[in-house]
Design a protein around this motif. Structure first.
Motif, short mmCIF file in Angstrom:
data_model
loop_
_atom_site.label_atom_id
_atom_site.label_comp_id
_atom_site.label_asym_id
_atom_site.label_seq_id
_atom_site.Cartn_x
_atom_site.Cartn_y
_atom_site.Cartn_z
N LEU A 122 4.08 11.97 14.08
CA LEU A 122 5.30 12.68 13.74
C LEU A 122 5.43 12.80 12.22
N PRO A 123 5.12 13.98 11.67
CA PRO A 123 5.22 14.14 10.21
C PRO A 123 6.67 14.31 9.76
N ILE A 124 6.99 13.66 8.64
CA ILE A 124 8.32 13.76 8.04
C ILE A 124 8.15 14.13 6.57
N LEU A 125 8.75 15.24 6.18
CA LEU A 125 8.69 15.68 4.79
C LEU A 125 9.76 14.96 3.98
N LEU A 126 9.35 14.35 2.88
CA LEU A 126 10.27 13.71 1.96
C LEU A 126 10.23 14.46 0.64
N SER A 127 11.41 14.86 0.17
CA SER A 127 11.50 15.54 -1.12
C SER A 127 11.20 14.55 -2.24
N GLN A 128 11.06 15.08 -3.45
CA GLN A 128 10.81 14.21 -4.59
C GLN A 128 11.95 13.21 -4.77
N GLU A 129 13.19 13.65 -4.57
CA GLU A 129 14.34 12.75 -4.67
C GLU A 129 14.32 11.70 -3.56
N SER B 24 0.82 -1.21 0.00
CA SER B 24 0.00 0.00 0.00
C SER B 24 0.86 1.26 0.00
N ILE B 25 1.87 1.28 0.84
CA ILE B 25 2.78 2.43 0.90
C ILE B 25 3.48 2.62 -0.45
N TYR B 26 3.98 1.53 -0.97
CA TYR B 26 4.69 1.59 -2.25
C TYR B 26 3.79 2.11 -3.37
N ASN B 27 2.59 1.55 -3.48
CA ASN B 27 1.67 1.95 -4.55
C ASN B 27 1.28 3.42 -4.44
N TYR B 28 1.04 3.89 -3.22
CA TYR B 28 0.69 5.30 -3.02
C TYR B 28 1.85 6.21 -3.46
N LEU B 29 3.05 5.90 -3.00
CA LEU B 29 4.20 6.74 -3.34
C LEU B 29 4.52 6.68 -4.82
N LYS B 30 4.38 5.50 -5.42
CA LYS B 30 4.64 5.36 -6.86
C LYS B 30 3.66 6.21 -7.66
N LYS B 31 2.43 6.22 -7.23
CA LYS B 31 1.39 7.00 -7.92
C LYS B 31 1.66 8.50 -7.82
N HIS B 32 2.30 8.94 -6.73
CA HIS B 32 2.51 10.36 -6.48
C HIS B 32 3.97 10.79 -6.54
N GLU B 33 4.83 9.95 -7.11
CA GLU B 33 6.26 10.24 -7.09
C GLU B 33 6.66 11.48 -7.89
N HIS B 34 5.82 11.93 -8.80
CA HIS B 34 6.16 13.07 -9.65
C HIS B 34 5.69 14.41 -9.09
N ILE B 35 5.12 14.41 -7.91
CA ILE B 35 4.70 15.66 -7.29
C ILE B 35 5.95 16.40 -6.82
N ASN B 36 6.14 17.60 -7.32
CA ASN B 36 7.36 18.36 -7.05
C ASN B 36 7.55 18.73 -5.59
N ASP B 37 6.48 18.88 -4.86
CA ASP B 37 6.57 19.31 -3.46
C ASP B 37 6.94 18.18 -2.51
N GLY B 38 7.04 16.95 -3.02
CA GLY B 38 7.34 15.81 -2.17
C GLY B 38 6.10 15.30 -1.47
N GLN B 39 6.32 14.52 -0.42
CA GLN B 39 5.22 13.92 0.34
C GLN B 39 5.55 14.00 1.82
#
Length: 87
Positions: free
Chosen positions: A63-70, A40-55
């Motif tokens: 505890l929120p953690i910001l992940l950049s696109q890279e 589930s985590i993989y599929n969600y991130l794969k679907k949204h990997e091109h969002i420039n602002d990250g996730q």
């Protein structure tokens, strides 16, 4: 078997088919992730990997953690490594 990824690290127990997540970025945690959760985590991130602002991911739903696109791309690579261990 210990897995040291770019973003995550932890221990995969083949006898019970579970991944114990021990570190995300520079934060030490302890959480068990099932194969379904990993997918589930993989599929969600794969679907949204091109969002420039990250996730933003959360640990322990608090505890929120910001992940950049890279970092998302590196995390996807880490998750693929873990997913290959499930049987």
């Amino acid at each position: 078997m210990f897995i040291q990824g770019h973003i995550i690290s932890g221990e995969f127990d083949q006898s019970i088919n579970e991944f114990s997540l021990q570190k995300v970025k520079n934060l030490f945690i302890e959480s068990t992730i099932s194969e379904n959760q990993m997918t589930s985590i993989y599929n969600y991130l794969k679907k949204h990997e091109h969002i420039n602002d990250g996730q933003v991911i959360t640990l322990y739903d608090q505890l929120p953690i910001l992940l950049s696109q890279e970092e998302i791309k590196l995390l996807l690579s880490d998750l693929e490594q873990v997913q290959s261990m499930y049987h």
